[in-house]
Design a protein around this motif. Structure first.
Motif, PDB file in Angstrom:
ATOM      1  N   PHE A  42     -15.327  14.220   6.149  1.00 48.85           N
ATOM      2  CA  PHE A  42     -16.063  15.458   5.961  1.00 48.85           C
ATOM      3  C   PHE A  42     -16.338  16.141   7.296  1.00 48.85           C
ATOM      4  N   ARG A  43     -16.743  15.360   8.298  1.00 46.53           N
ATOM      5  CA  ARG A  43     -17.057  15.957   9.603  1.00 46.53           C
ATOM      6  C   ARG A  43     -15.858  16.719  10.163  1.00 46.53           C
ATOM      7  N   ARG A  44     -14.687  16.117  10.072  1.00 50.99           N
ATOM      8  CA  ARG A  44     -13.494  16.785  10.582  1.00 50.99           C
ATOM      9  C   ARG A  44     -13.193  18.047   9.785  1.00 50.99           C
ATOM     10  N   ALA A  45     -13.339  17.972   8.455  1.00 57.91           N
ATOM     11  CA  ALA A  45     -13.085  19.158   7.627  1.00 57.91           C
ATOM     12  C   ALA A  45     -14.088  20.263   7.933  1.00 57.91           C
ATOM     13  N   PHE A  46     -15.351  19.890   8.114  1.00 54.59           N
ATOM     14  CA  PHE A  46     -16.369  20.898   8.435  1.00 54.59           C
ATOM     15  C   PHE A  46     -16.080  21.541   9.792  1.00 54.59           C
ATOM     16  N   LEU A  47     -15.681  20.744  10.777  1.00 51.03           N
ATOM     17  CA  LEU A  47     -15.382  21.294  12.092  1.00 51.03           C
ATOM     18  C   LEU A  47     -14.183  22.233  12.036  1.00 51.03           C
ATOM     19  N   ARG A  48     -13.190  21.915  11.235  1.00 54.69           N
ATOM     20  CA  ARG A  48     -12.054  22.834  11.075  1.00 54.69           C
ATOM     21  C   ARG A  48     -12.520  24.145  10.462  1.00 54.69           C
ATOM     22  N   TRP A  49     -13.409  24.051   9.454  1.00 56.15           N
ATOM     23  CA  TRP A  49     -13.956  25.256   8.819  1.00 56.15           C
ATOM     24  C   TRP A  49     -14.741  26.085   9.830  1.00 56.15           C
ATOM     25  N   ALA A  50     -15.614  25.426  10.597  1.00 50.86           N
ATOM     26  CA  ALA A  50     -16.430  26.145  11.583  1.00 50.86           C
ATOM     27  C   ALA A  50     -15.557  26.772  12.667  1.00 50.86           C
ATOM     28  N   ALA A  51     -14.535  26.046  13.132  1.00 53.26           N
ATOM     29  CA  ALA A  51     -13.660  26.586  14.169  1.00 53.26           C
ATOM     30  C   ALA A  51     -12.893  27.792  13.667  1.00 53.26           C
ATOM     31  N   GLU A  52     -12.454  27.742  12.414  1.00 56.12           N
ATOM     32  CA  GLU A  52     -11.738  28.891  11.838  1.00 56.12           C
ATOM     33  C   GLU A  52     -12.658  30.098  11.741  1.00 56.12           C
ATOM     34  N   ARG A  53     -13.887  29.894  11.288  1.00 56.46           N
ATOM     35  CA  ARG A  53     -14.841  31.001  11.188  1.00 56.46           C
ATOM     36  C   ARG A  53     -15.147  31.582  12.560  1.00 56.46           C
ATOM     37  N   ALA A  54     -15.160  30.732  13.596  1.00 55.69           N
ATOM     38  CA  ALA A  54     -15.509  31.171  14.951  1.00 55.69           C
ATOM     39  C   ALA A  54     -14.303  31.678  15.743  1.00 55.69           C
ATOM     40  N   GLY A  55     -13.123  31.637  15.138  1.00 54.91           N
ATOM     41  CA  GLY A  55     -11.936  32.096  15.850  1.00 54.91           C
ATOM     42  C   GLY A  55     -11.453  31.139  16.918  1.00 54.91           C
ATOM     43  N   ARG A  56     -11.791  29.860  16.788  1.00 59.21           N
ATOM     44  CA  ARG A  56     -11.365  28.851  17.761  1.00 59.21           C
ATOM     45  C   ARG A  56     -10.105  28.149  17.238  1.00 59.21           C
ATOM     46  N   ASP A  57      -9.004  28.883  17.225  1.00 65.35           N
ATOM     47  CA  ASP A  57      -7.762  28.325  16.695  1.00 65.35           C
ATOM     48  C   ASP A  57      -7.243  27.176  17.545  1.00 65.35           C
ATOM     49  N   GLY A  58      -7.652  27.141  18.820  1.00 70.63           N
ATOM     50  CA  GLY A  58      -7.173  26.083  19.705  1.00 70.63           C
ATOM     51  C   GLY A  58      -7.989  24.815  19.643  1.00 70.63           C
ATOM     52  N   PHE A  59      -9.020  24.784  18.783  1.00 72.05           N
ATOM     53  CA  PHE A  59      -9.806  23.552  18.640  1.00 72.05           C
ATOM     54  C   PHE A  59      -9.151  22.652  17.609  1.00 72.05           C
ATOM     55  N   VAL A  60      -9.005  21.372  17.955  1.00 68.58           N
ATOM     56  CA  VAL A  60      -8.369  20.399  17.065  1.00 68.58           C
ATOM     57  C   VAL A  60      -9.313  19.204  16.905  1.00 68.58           C
ATOM     58  N   PRO A  61      -9.840  18.945  15.690  1.00 67.16           N
ATOM     59  CA  PRO A  61     -10.670  17.749  15.499  1.00 67.16           C
ATOM     60  C   PRO A  61      -9.860  16.484  15.756  1.00 67.16           C
TER      61      PRO A  61
END
Length: 512
Positions: free
Chosen positions: A439-458
């Protein structure tokens, strides 16, 4: 009866909790049945036990160190401050009412019986009980009614180790002064000292250790070194770095960091919820107390609170409420946890915690909250973001209305869903969600997408439970390698040595 000893501290945050956890880990690895015990804790960081009670989070961590599930027996009295002068009292896992500092004194005799009976039961059931004191044992204005420090040690005939934090400076004065302020009968139980968080060559301490023994007649049983990686499960948010940084941020696996701002509410509760985020590479978590700290954040977290309405008012007075709204208005993610979730609602009706009645929330989630007299204590399971999750609930506030267009955050089998998601704003009453790795990884992917952080990889390989277990093992290693463990075993078997001198003893001259 099993052996017992008390770990007292020269100050709050001197290292009592981690030393008790380390002793429990070390003793358990020796094959002993060991239990932690804290007669009275004052903390808004708590967990729910398997039988539905509530105890301090530090005692749950110590239980894990001993290989046990948390139990209300390990922390019979928990005080949860809701204001500068009042606290909720939790006895054997259940809230029994609110007290002020003065009215609490009147209940001490009754609570002392509960404490002593609980400790006696643990000593019958376990080979050893390692007790943690509260604050300092030399709060001389409170000694007459003490149930957590020397009052407990005297009643149970327990030896006492006093731990001091050398990183703060003045550790020899702290240790000597703590002993000197005790009355002779209390001093007779103080069997020795432990120095915590030492950086450097231990040989430099040797003259001071010898002089402290000459002055007090008591040895330093160990010097624990500073270890950078010990940071999980802090007793309170003030234990984090002075700049508000949580954990030890590690470089990202992708091209970008994800920056998380956690609002440090005046009555923040369960601040440890965000520690699992800080354990992820590329996630920089920092506490914030004023609006500018939210300006460059990708994700804003409004955490739990023991005083939801009061802390909501603080958000408005500091300008943080508008900063959170502005963050959400830009489409950036916001998460509210427990009290923080309640603050994001349209309306809060609180006749219980604050007696404020109806007050407007921040209006970021189309839900209404009403406070119930009985506290919800639960350890539920469900599914969130497509993954199985477990958490725990500790709250009076209940969702009494939710908008039709809201998406549930957690789906629960056979019952109404929990939490909500609306665009980039999410809220939940569940603590501990981020300890679920998928869940943590999925949430971080969701948050990064909302924030425009396409270069963030959990990171796909971070296991939070394993990280916590590794820290407990490290604490056990530190005890084994840097404490006089034979002396500790003698204290558990035989109690405090006879004939320990009382201060002032006509101190010998200091060595040159």
């Amino acid at each position: 009866m099993g052996g017992a000893l008390l770990v007292a501290g020269t100050t709050s945050d001197a290292g009592k909790s981690v030393l008790v956890a380390g002793l429990c880990r070390w003793l358990a690895r020796r094959g002993l049945r060991v239990a932690p015990f804290k007669a009275q804790n004052m903390s808004n960081n708590s967990v729910v036990t398997p039988d539905g009670g509530e105890i301090g989070r530090a005692q749950a961590l110590q239980a894990a160190a001993a290989g046990l599930e948390p139990s209300v027996r390990f922390n019979p009295v928990l005080l949860k401050p809701g204001g500068d002068r009042s606290s909720q009292v939790v006895v054997l896992g259940r809230a029994i009412g609110e007290v002020t500092a003065l009215s609490y004194r009147q209940r001490k005799a009754e609570l002392a019986r509960t404490v002593h009976e609980t400790l006696d039961g643990l000593r019958r059931d376990f080979d050893a009980v390692v007790c943690e004191g509260a604050g300092s044992p030399t709060e001389i204005n409170l000694r007459a009614n003490d149930i957590a420090n020397m009052g407990l040690a005297r009643a149970a005939g327990m030896p006492v180790l006093v731990v001091g934090d050398i990183d703060r400076g003045g550790v020899f004065a702290h240790l000597f002064g703590t002993l000197a302020l005790l009355d002779p009968a209390d001093q007779a139980l103080v069997a020795g000292f432990v120095i915590n968080k030492f950086r450097g060559d231990p040989a430099l301490l040797e003259p001071g250790l010898r002089q402290l023994r000459a002055l007090t007649g008591r040895p330093v049983h160990g010097v624990l070194p500073w270890r950078e990686e010990l940071w999980l499960d802090a007793e309170d948010s003030l234990s984090y770095a002075a700049d508000g940084v949580v954990g030890r941020p590690r470089p990202p696996r992708g091209r970008q960091w994800l920056r998380v701002a956690v609002i440090r509410l005046p009555r923040i509760s369960n601040a440890t919820d965000v520690e699992a985020l800080a354990a992820e590479p590329g996630v920089a978590v920092r506490f914030a107390t004023e609006p500018s700290r939210l300006a460059d954040a990708d994700l804003v977290v409004v955490p739990g609170s023991k005083a939801t309405v009061s802390d909501l008012d603080w958000l408005r007075r500091t300008g943080l409420a508008e900063a959170v709204r502005a963050h959400a208005a830009r489409g950036l993610p916001v998460l509210g946890i427990c009290g923080g979730f309640q603050m994001l609602s349209r309306r809060i009706d609180d006749p219980v915690e604050s007696a404020a009645g109806e007050v407007p929330g921040l209006g970021l989630l189309d839900v209404d909250i009403a406070f119930a007299p009985d506290k919800t204590l639960a350890r539920p399971t469900g599914a969130a973001f497509g993954h199985a999750v477990a958490g725990y609930e500790i709250h009076h506030g209940q969702v009494v209305r939710r908008g039709d267009r809201l998406v549930p955050l957690v789906e629960l089998p056979g019952s109404a869903p929990e939490g909500v998601v609306s665009g980039g704003v999410a809220g939940t009453h569940w603590h501990g969600l981020f300890e679920n790795d998928d869940f943590r990884r999925a949430f971080l992917r969701w948050a990064a997408e909302r924030a425009g952080r396409d270069g963030f990889v959990p990171a796909p390989d971070v296991a939070f439970a394993a990280a916590r277990a590794a820290q407990l093992d490290l604490l056990g290693d530190l005890v084994e390698q840097h404490l006089d463990t034979d002396a500790v075993l003698r204290l558990l078997d035989e109690g405090a040595p006879a004939g320990l001198p009382a201060l002032p003893p006509g101190a010998p001259p200091l060595e040159p």
